[in-house]
Structure formats: C-alpha cells, structure tokens
Design a protein around this motif. Structure first.
Motif, PDB file in Angstrom:
ATOM      1  N   VAL A  91      -1.088   4.779  -8.974  1.00 28.26           N
ATOM      2  CA  VAL A  91      -0.813   3.348  -8.839  1.00 28.26           C
ATOM      3  C   VAL A  91      -1.590   2.872  -7.623  1.00 28.26           C
ATOM      4  O   VAL A  91      -1.540   3.506  -6.566  1.00 28.26           O
ATOM      5  CB  VAL A  91       0.697   3.091  -8.635  1.00 28.26           C
ATOM      6  CG1 VAL A  91       0.960   1.603  -8.433  1.00 28.26           C
ATOM      7  CG2 VAL A  91       1.507   3.621  -9.809  1.00 28.26           C
ATOM      8  N   SER A  92      -2.343   1.807  -7.751  1.00 24.10           N
ATOM      9  CA  SER A  92      -3.068   1.279  -6.596  1.00 24.10           C
ATOM     10  C   SER A  92      -2.374   0.017  -6.095  1.00 24.10           C
ATOM     11  O   SER A  92      -1.574  -0.590  -6.810  1.00 24.10           O
ATOM     12  CB  SER A  92      -4.524   1.013  -6.950  1.00 24.10           C
ATOM     13  OG  SER A  92      -4.587   0.073  -7.985  1.00 24.10           O
ATOM     14  N   SER A  93      -2.696  -0.370  -4.864  1.00 22.31           N
ATOM     15  CA  SER A  93      -1.913  -1.452  -4.249  1.00 22.31           C
ATOM     16  C   SER A  93      -2.075  -2.780  -4.987  1.00 22.31           C
ATOM     17  O   SER A  93      -1.179  -3.616  -4.952  1.00 22.31           O
ATOM     18  CB  SER A  93      -2.232  -1.591  -2.760  1.00 22.31           C
ATOM     19  OG  SER A  93      -3.589  -1.459  -2.515  1.00 22.31           O
ATOM     20  N   ASP A  94      -3.208  -2.964  -5.683  1.00 23.73           N
ATOM     21  CA  ASP A  94      -3.346  -4.237  -6.404  1.00 23.73           C
ATOM     22  C   ASP A  94      -2.477  -4.283  -7.668  1.00 23.73           C
ATOM     23  O   ASP A  94      -2.370  -5.311  -8.323  1.00 23.73           O
ATOM     24  CB  ASP A  94      -4.821  -4.549  -6.724  1.00 23.73           C
ATOM     25  CG  ASP A  94      -5.491  -3.419  -7.483  1.00 23.73           C
ATOM     26  OD1 ASP A  94      -4.777  -2.494  -7.918  1.00 23.73           O
ATOM     27  OD2 ASP A  94      -6.721  -3.451  -7.644  1.00 23.73           O
ATOM     28  N   GLN A  95      -1.854  -3.181  -7.987  1.00 23.61           N
ATOM     29  CA  GLN A  95      -0.915  -3.176  -9.125  1.00 23.61           C
ATOM     30  C   GLN A  95       0.527  -3.399  -8.679  1.00 23.61           C
ATOM     31  O   GLN A  95       1.448  -3.343  -9.487  1.00 23.61           O
ATOM     32  CB  GLN A  95      -1.007  -1.828  -9.860  1.00 23.61           C
ATOM     33  CG  GLN A  95      -2.369  -1.596 -10.528  1.00 23.61           C
ATOM     34  CD  GLN A  95      -2.459  -0.206 -11.137  1.00 23.61           C
ATOM     35  OE1 GLN A  95      -2.307   0.796 -10.454  1.00 23.61           O
ATOM     36  NE2 GLN A  95      -2.701  -0.159 -12.440  1.00 23.61           N
ATOM     37  N   VAL A  96       0.710  -3.612  -7.374  1.00 19.71           N
ATOM     38  CA  VAL A  96       2.057  -3.780  -6.831  1.00 19.71           C
ATOM     39  C   VAL A  96       2.391  -5.264  -6.716  1.00 19.71           C
ATOM     40  O   VAL A  96       1.668  -6.016  -6.059  1.00 19.71           O
ATOM     41  CB  VAL A  96       2.169  -3.111  -5.440  1.00 19.71           C
ATOM     42  CG1 VAL A  96       3.570  -3.287  -4.874  1.00 19.71           C
ATOM     43  CG2 VAL A  96       1.778  -1.642  -5.514  1.00 19.71           C
ATOM     44  N   HIS A  97       3.450  -5.696  -7.376  1.00 20.22           N
ATOM     45  CA  HIS A  97       3.910  -7.079  -7.216  1.00 20.22           C
ATOM     46  C   HIS A  97       4.423  -7.243  -5.787  1.00 20.22           C
ATOM     47  O   HIS A  97       5.328  -6.536  -5.361  1.00 20.22           O
ATOM     48  CB  HIS A  97       5.017  -7.391  -8.216  1.00 20.22           C
ATOM     49  CG  HIS A  97       5.637  -8.734  -7.988  1.00 20.22           C
ATOM     50  ND1 HIS A  97       5.158  -9.879  -8.576  1.00 20.22           N
ATOM     51  CD2 HIS A  97       6.659  -9.122  -7.184  1.00 20.22           C
ATOM     52  CE1 HIS A  97       5.871 -10.912  -8.170  1.00 20.22           C
ATOM     53  NE2 HIS A  97       6.791 -10.481  -7.321  1.00 20.22           N
ATOM     54  N   THR A  98       3.865  -8.193  -5.058  1.00 20.45           N
ATOM     55  CA  THR A  98       4.120  -8.262  -3.618  1.00 20.45           C
ATOM     56  C   THR A  98       4.585  -9.638  -3.171  1.00 20.45           C
ATOM     57  O   THR A  98       3.901 -10.638  -3.389  1.00 20.45           O
ATOM     58  CB  THR A  98       2.834  -7.883  -2.842  1.00 20.45           C
ATOM     59  OG1 THR A  98       2.365  -6.616  -3.306  1.00 20.45           O
ATOM     60  CG2 THR A  98       3.097  -7.808  -1.343  1.00 20.45           C
ATOM     61  N   GLU A  99       5.764  -9.691  -2.566  1.00 25.08           N
ATOM     62  CA  GLU A  99       6.256 -10.904  -1.925  1.00 25.08           C
ATOM     63  C   GLU A  99       6.640 -10.552  -0.494  1.00 25.08           C
ATOM     64  O   GLU A  99       7.235  -9.518  -0.249  1.00 25.08           O
ATOM     65  CB  GLU A  99       7.498 -11.439  -2.667  1.00 25.08           C
ATOM     66  CG  GLU A  99       7.232 -11.755  -4.141  1.00 25.08           C
ATOM     67  CD  GLU A  99       8.510 -12.191  -4.873  1.00 25.08           C
ATOM     68  OE1 GLU A  99       9.449 -12.680  -4.220  1.00 25.08           O
ATOM     69  OE2 GLU A  99       8.552 -12.003  -6.103  1.00 25.08           O
ATOM     70  N   ALA A 101       0.847  -1.203   0.000  1.00 23.22           N
ATOM     71  CA  ALA A 101       0.000   0.000   0.000  1.00 23.22           C
ATOM     72  C   ALA A 101       0.878   1.246   0.000  1.00 23.22           C
ATOM     73  O   ALA A 101       0.619   2.214  -0.724  1.00 23.22           O
ATOM     74  CB  ALA A 101      -0.924  -0.008   1.219  1.00 23.22           C
ATOM     75  N   LYS A 102       1.942   1.209   0.807  1.00 25.09           N
ATOM     76  CA  LYS A 102       2.832   2.364   0.880  1.00 25.09           C
ATOM     77  C   LYS A 102       3.616   2.548  -0.422  1.00 25.09           C
ATOM     78  O   LYS A 102       3.850   3.677  -0.869  1.00 25.09           O
ATOM     79  CB  LYS A 102       3.778   2.208   2.072  1.00 25.09           C
ATOM     80  CG  LYS A 102       3.010   2.283   3.402  1.00 25.09           C
ATOM     81  CD  LYS A 102       3.790   1.695   4.556  1.00 25.09           C
ATOM     82  CE  LYS A 102       3.023   1.834   5.875  1.00 25.09           C
ATOM     83  NZ  LYS A 102       3.670   1.095   6.984  1.00 25.09           N
ATOM     84  N   ALA A 103       4.001   1.433  -1.046  1.00 23.99           N
ATOM     85  CA  ALA A 103       4.693   1.508  -2.335  1.00 23.99           C
ATOM     86  C   ALA A 103       3.802   2.181  -3.379  1.00 23.99           C
ATOM     87  O   ALA A 103       4.270   2.991  -4.190  1.00 23.99           O
ATOM     88  CB  ALA A 103       5.105   0.112  -2.803  1.00 23.99           C
ATOM     89  N   ALA A 104       2.510   1.841  -3.351  1.00 21.52           N
ATOM     90  CA  ALA A 104       1.574   2.430  -4.314  1.00 21.52           C
ATOM     91  C   ALA A 104       1.490   3.942  -4.115  1.00 21.52           C
ATOM     92  O   ALA A 104       1.495   4.719  -5.081  1.00 21.52           O
ATOM     93  CB  ALA A 104       0.196   1.797  -4.160  1.00 21.52           C
ATOM     94  N   ILE A 105       1.437   4.370  -2.855  1.00 21.08           N
ATOM     95  CA  ILE A 105       1.342   5.808  -2.561  1.00 21.08           C
ATOM     96  C   ILE A 105       2.634   6.524  -2.979  1.00 21.08           C
ATOM     97  O   ILE A 105       2.601   7.588  -3.606  1.00 21.08           O
ATOM     98  CB  ILE A 105       1.055   6.033  -1.058  1.00 21.08           C
ATOM     99  CG1 ILE A 105      -0.321   5.448  -0.690  1.00 21.08           C
ATOM    100  CG2 ILE A 105       1.111   7.521  -0.711  1.00 21.08           C
ATOM    101  CD1 ILE A 105      -0.616   5.427   0.808  1.00 21.08           C
ATOM    102  N   LEU A 106       3.769   5.934  -2.643  1.00 22.24           N
ATOM    103  CA  LEU A 106       5.056   6.535  -3.019  1.00 22.24           C
ATOM    104  C   LEU A 106       5.184   6.655  -4.534  1.00 22.24           C
ATOM    105  O   LEU A 106       5.608   7.690  -5.064  1.00 22.24           O
ATOM    106  CB  LEU A 106       6.220   5.698  -2.457  1.00 22.24           C
ATOM    107  CG  LEU A 106       6.440   5.773  -0.939  1.00 22.24           C
ATOM    108  CD1 LEU A 106       7.416   4.684  -0.482  1.00 22.24           C
ATOM    109  CD2 LEU A 106       6.972   7.146  -0.536  1.00 22.24           C
TER     110      LEU A 106
END
Lengths: 429, 429
Positions: free
Chosen positions: B219-227, B205-210
């Motif tokens: 960019v929304s959080s569901d567009q962030v590749h997350t591991e 979520a924070k990556a999307a905001i940054l």
C-alpha cells in the motif's frame, strides 16, 4: 508462493494452547507456508493418554503417546506440556538432533534457559519461547532484538493475569482478597490451588526470563526475590487509592550502577503511570531504555488463542530460517553481571502504622526515620476505624531496602506504635 | 566475545537522529560488537555541506560530501537524510551492491517500499526501517515477525506526536486549535510549516507502511484516505469529552471481509480505550489479531535518542545476519488484496447539528436516517450557545461511509437544520 521445502512439525501436549496450535497448523497451512517459505506438516501430537487427552476436533491419527519417536523425525518440535519433566528431556533430545524447538514453558526456561540455549547453539538449532512471558504480547523478541542496540535499564511487568484480575477487582469493588480470589476461581481466572499465581512464583519465572534477555545474562527463578499478594488487604487498596495509587504485582528487572536486581512484589504505582490502567487479566510490560526512553507492551497474557499466536510467531520465525537454509545469527554473548542481594536494592516504602492518639507521636516516629537516614516524602494521619488511635501512612523517599526495613523494625518497637499494618514498596516514580 | 568480523558502516545524514546514531556507534562499539558478533566500523558521515552540517562533537575526519564513495565501500548503509531525493538513489545504489540498508525514511518507504524490498531481495541485501514508524516503539518487527503466525485484522495507530500533542492539549485545556498549534510551535513540538503533521500526511505514510506489513501486501501513501485535524474545534473536543470520548488522529489499516482499507482521520474513541490514555507527543499502535486479540505498543514517537534506538536495533539485526554469514530468511510473499474505496468502509458517525428549536425537528431528522438505512445509537440535544436554536449530537451505529455521507447531506438540506457543525468518525467500539 509455492513452498519448496516441507518441515515436519511435532507437537508435544494438547491442552488449551496445544489444541489451538494444532488447529492453526491444520487450518491455516497455506498462509503459514506463504509466510515461512516452507510447508509445515504436523506429523503428530504427543500426549500421555490418547484416550483422555485427545481433542475430538483434531484427527485421531495424529495422536500418539510415543513422544520420542515423534521428536526423532521432526524438524521442529513445539513443547506445550509445561513443567520440568519430561518436557526438559524432550527439548534436550530435540536440540541434540539439531531440531529447532518452540516452547511456552516458563518454569523450564527460567530454571534451565542458559543450558538449553547453549545446547541449541552447539547443535545449530533454534530455541524460541515468546509464549513463556506475557502470552500473546510480543515482548521477548523486542527486548532481545529491537532493543539490541540500546541499553535497557529497567523492566516492570504485570505478567500474571490472575493476580492482576484480583488486585483490579479489589481496587474497583473494595472487596477483600479472599472474596475476590473465590470469585476469580469461580470465573476460571484462578486455579483451585492458586499458590503459583498469588504467591508470585509464576511472575518470578517470567522476571528471570525478562532479566536474562534484557541484560544479556543468566538469571534463574530461584535468584528472584519473590513476594505474593496474599497479604494485600482491602484497607491497603483503599488507602492507596485515596493517595492516588493503585497496587499491582510487578515483576521487576533493574540494571542499576551497582548491579542487577530481579524481584517480584506488590507495589504501589501512580494512577497516571501507563501500567496503572492495565485492567482485569491483561498483561503489560513497561521497559525503560537509555535511548528509547519509556516503552510499554500491552495485551492478553494467557488463554489458548493468544498464547497460540505467540507460539505460531515463533514457528514461522524458525521455519523462515530453516526454509532459507540460513545459518543462525549470533545471539548476544552472556555477560557477567553483579546480582544484588535484595537488601541492596533501592526503593521507596509506603508504611501503614496504627499509633496511639497522643501528642508527640509523629515527632518520635519522624526521629526514628532521621536516625536511620531515611527521609520522609509525605505523612498522613486519620482516625483509626476502631477509634482506639490513629492510622498513619508514611511515604519515604528512595533508600536502600536494608535501611528501610531496619527503620520499620525500629518504628514498630516504639511505645507509641500499636502495630505496623502494612509495608509496601512504590515503583514508577 | 571478540568479534571476528568487521563491518563498514556508512551514515548518510547528521541531523537530530543521525548525530545520535554516530555517537552510539562510536561510544558503544564494544557492546554493539558483543551483541552483533561483528565490529561495527563507522567509516564516514555524508552530509551536503561539511562546514555547516558537521556535528562538532563527532570527529571532523568522518565527514564527507561524497556519499557515493562512502556507499561504494560500505557493508551497511544507514540513510537518515529523509525525503525522496537523493535518499532513494543512495539506497538503491547500496542495495544493488549487496550492501544492507537501514533507514528511517517513512516518505520513501511509503512511496517505494515494494520496489526497494524487491531490489534488496534480488541482491541478497537486507532493508530495515523500524525507525520509520512510531520512533522508538518496536512495532514493524512485531507485526512482520511476531504476528506472522496470526491474522491481523486491524491496526490503529497514534503515529504522529505533533497532532497528538495538539489534540491532547485541546482536550485538557479547552483551547482552540490555532492557539494550541502556536504553543506547540513555540515548544518545538510542531514545525514552522505544520502541514505534513496537521494535514495527516505524515500519518498517512506510516499507515501505508503498517498496512503493507500487517497484510503482506503493498500500500502506498497515495492510496491512503487522509484527513487532518485542522477542522477539529474546541466545541468538538468539549462535546466529545462530555460524551465520554476523546478525539485522536488515527492511522487505520483494516482487513475486513470485503477488502483492505487504509485511512487517516481524527476519530472519537472511548476514554476507556487503551489509545485514549496516550498523552502529549507519545505514540501508540493498537493491533487486533484473530488469535492474539488486542495488543498495544506504546512509547516515544520521535526525538533523536528514541529514533536512534530503533535505528540501532535494525543495525544490530543486520549485523547479526552478516556476521553469521547467514542467508536471509524469506519475507512473506506479497499478497494481492482488494483495496476498498473510502466510500466502502464501515464506520460510525458522530454528527453535530445546529437545528431550529421547534417541535418535530427530531422526528424529521430521524426520518432521514431511517430512509437511508442508517440507524441511530444515541441522540442528545442542548441549547445552542447563541440561544438561537438547539445543538444536536447524533451517534450512529456502524454503516457504510457512502450511506453515512449521503445521510448527512440529506439532513443538512432540511429546513429545520441551520448547519452541520461537525462530522467525525468513531473507532474502537
């Protein structure tokens, strides 16, 4: 977005930073207009001598020696001449016309910031100077704005790249100050006349600006107690390293209960402190606030491109306000603060002594500390390099500067003490 | 300064952060009025249940369960409920009235930030959310404002304190993930259900905001590749340490020529990198910009007081604009960007293999890398702990994620390879 408004931008000065600012204004015009809501039109670059100071990569027709005419037609003036004169007159001229001003002039802001801010407020103009402290690092705006709902208690900055480069090189190579200074000059990290840097005066101007913003008051650079790094020896650096410390030139602004203190001196900080890992010519500012806790801001402290980045951030901020036709938000009102004499500050001392190698020396020294009410945190003794006595290192607990200094004088007067080899303060504990 | 205006402030939520925000608004009213140019009047605190959620140190009459009435009378609404519902409805209600909103709600901003920003702009209201990313650290404003005249190319953040605490403890003690997680839970650094943290979702979520702020886009959080970090083993941590690396969970937003990529994964970074020295539950955000170069922002990433400091910075900023009766400066227009598939990103891999201890193994593995166009930077071989073969560690040069992944699959299929023991990416080189 198509920018509806257009703003006339005058640039004063075309040195390392000015040339980059001009380049960005010209090359990046579309993005800047998008982000500002106004087209930014560079109307001219004022230099003292168009023949010698013109940057050949920039259009010749932009250059002029008539700064006043340029200022009188500008919405935004970027001052990158440095020095008090004529920069101060140009800025005042612009502000009085209601034009907004961006400057990187730390000496001027540290000397006349309050008057210039006042002038800006009176004429509904903006005055911004992020580039004046710590180059590219966004530090003034976070202090003035992001932390405006908090209380900053202390700011400690490595704000001079030259001295950090020198101290870091002394720490990592063991070399002496003079040798490292010569190397720094050869590499372009130090000026031919390095006085402003190694004497701590550049850092003092930045300390004054940081203190003024952090404590919502006015501190000028002549109110900053300033010590440089010329007395820092290779022995000091090595002894500090052995004890787990590194020596950094710190610009310190502190808001204690008794009052505000602003000072610059070489200081020991623990290797584990975030400031200790700031290497080379990098800058960093460590901020302690009541609610936020400890913060650190790190980055390049100088150089054409990094400093130009800070200038351009201010340009966009000014342009956004102008494009929106927005009135200016209030700044903080100036608060009266009690500025402490340097003798009143609280710190701890790290003292190097050369003493006779005979029984009872430690006891007589410890007695002097006790008499002056200064308590010792640790003491370590080694044979002197020349074998004529012992080298003693004493770390005190925190105490008043005046008491610490008197104690050192009294210890120096002891028969058993050959000499005081170094006195340095310790911060960040 | 006597504040001429008074602003009604409604607080939604009274948890760890909310209680501190209320305390500061009440205790620090005079300083806040000075800095804002307006008195800030806390008109009420909305909670779901006044009996169970009331903070006994705050006046009982402030508490209400009727959030909507509170919102409908407010000039400024501070939303600290968290979660999408009802927080999102409350914020929308406030903005539609023209009231300004401060929130620390990362999930909501990462999901609906663009719509809410749009709503704010339509109604001449301000929406600020510094507290949503990295707690007390002023990072969103520096990115959106201070660097507005620059081009940010990469943001790498340690933005989740729980996972940094766990990885740091694994690094310093050699303990396994499960043991350290249990310890973190006992110390209050991890939730009973730690999924959002250790799974990387909070960081996403924070990556999307940054990314949205750094690249002037959405960019929304569901567009962030997350591991997440649940697969990081004590062996990985030890092997990384031996090679001079430390493992950190990084939120990365990158603007390469091909497009923008936003991702969260555990990553190796060199010990000498500024992010490597971020210990415990601290946060830090490393920013690379074209002109500014490398910057880092460091501080407390969570906790009532630090997060309240960020909220109050936003409150003062909003109040300053309202007190000045100022129109709002333009934000940056949203730029369309090409969001890369994760397979398209460029990175380098650090691969752990368990292989047969027989001649020709290295050659056969190296051949597979060559066939896939992935070049090897370094390779090291040790005896397996169980003595049945060799442990091989391979660091690749930078290459496309897809090619790297295919290479690993092909290597895993070799007869000479027992298993792929770990695959991790390397950043910051």
């Amino acid at each position: 977005m198509t920018a509806e408004k257009s703003l006339k931008v005058a640039l004063l000065g075309c040195g390392t930073v000015g040339a980059q600012v001009a380049r960005i204004l010209l090359e990046d015009a579309a993005a800047l207009a998008d982000r500002s809501g106004a087209a930014l039109e560079l109307t001219g670059i004022a230099v003292r001598n168009t023949a010698s100071e013109r940057d050949v990569q920039l259009p010749a027709e932009l250059f002029t020696t008539d700064a006043n005419s340029l200022i009188d037609q500008a919405d935004v003036v970027i001052e990158l001449l440095g020095g008090l004169h004529p920069a101060g007159d140009y800025i005042a001229r612009a502000l009085k016309r209601g034009a907004s001003v961006i400057t990187g002039n730390k000496a001027l802001i540290a000397a006349q910031g309050a008057q210039l801010n006042q002038l800006a407020a009176e004429h509904g103009a903006q005055l911004r100077y992020e580039a004046a402290v710590a180059g590219a690092i966004p530090i003034l705006r976070p202090i003035a704005d992001s932390l405006a709902g908090d209380h900053i208690t202390k700011v400690m900055g490595i704000v001079n790249g030259t001295t950090n480069f020198i101290l870091d090189a002394m720490d990592s190579t063991g070399a002496a100050f003079d040798d490292v200074l010569a190397q720094a000059q050869a590499l372009g990290y130090a000026e031919a006349d390095p006085t402003a840097d190694v004497g701590g005066h550049d850092a003092a101007a930045k300390a004054a600006i940081l203190a003024s913003l952090a404590f919502h008051t006015t501190v000028s650079s002549d109110q900053v107690h300033t010590e440089g790094i010329t007395e820092v020896s290779a022995q000091d650096v090595a002894a500090a390293a052995e004890a787990g410390y590194v020596i950094k030139l710190l610009a310190i602004a502190e808001h204690a209960e008794a009052g505000v203190s602003v000072r610059v001196y070489p200081s020991l900080i623990k290797r584990s402190h975030p400031l200790a890992s700031v290497r080379g010519a990098f800058n960093a500012v460590f901020v302690e606030a009541e609610n936020a806790g400890d913060l650190m801001f790190y980055g390049a402290g100088a150089g054409g491109n990094p400093t130009a980045s800070a200038v351009m951030g201010d340009v966009v901020a000014v342009a956004r306000q102008l494009a929106a036709g927005a009135g200016l938000p209030n700044g903080s009102a100036d608060q009266p603060v009690n500025l402490l004499d340097f003798e009143q500050i609280t710190t701890s001392y790290w003292i190097g002594l050369s003493v006779k190698d005979q029984p009872g020396v430690l006891a007589s020294i410890a007695a002097v500390f006790g008499e002056h009410g200064v308590s010792i945190e640790s003491m370590s003794q080694h044979s002197d390099a020349d074998g004529e006595g012992s080298a003693l290192r004493i770390l005190t607990h925190r105490g008043a500067e005046a008491a610490l200094r008197t104690t050192v004088d009294a210890v120096a007067a002891l028969d058993a003490v050959h000499s005081v080899t170094s006195v340095m303060r310790v911060e960040g504990n």
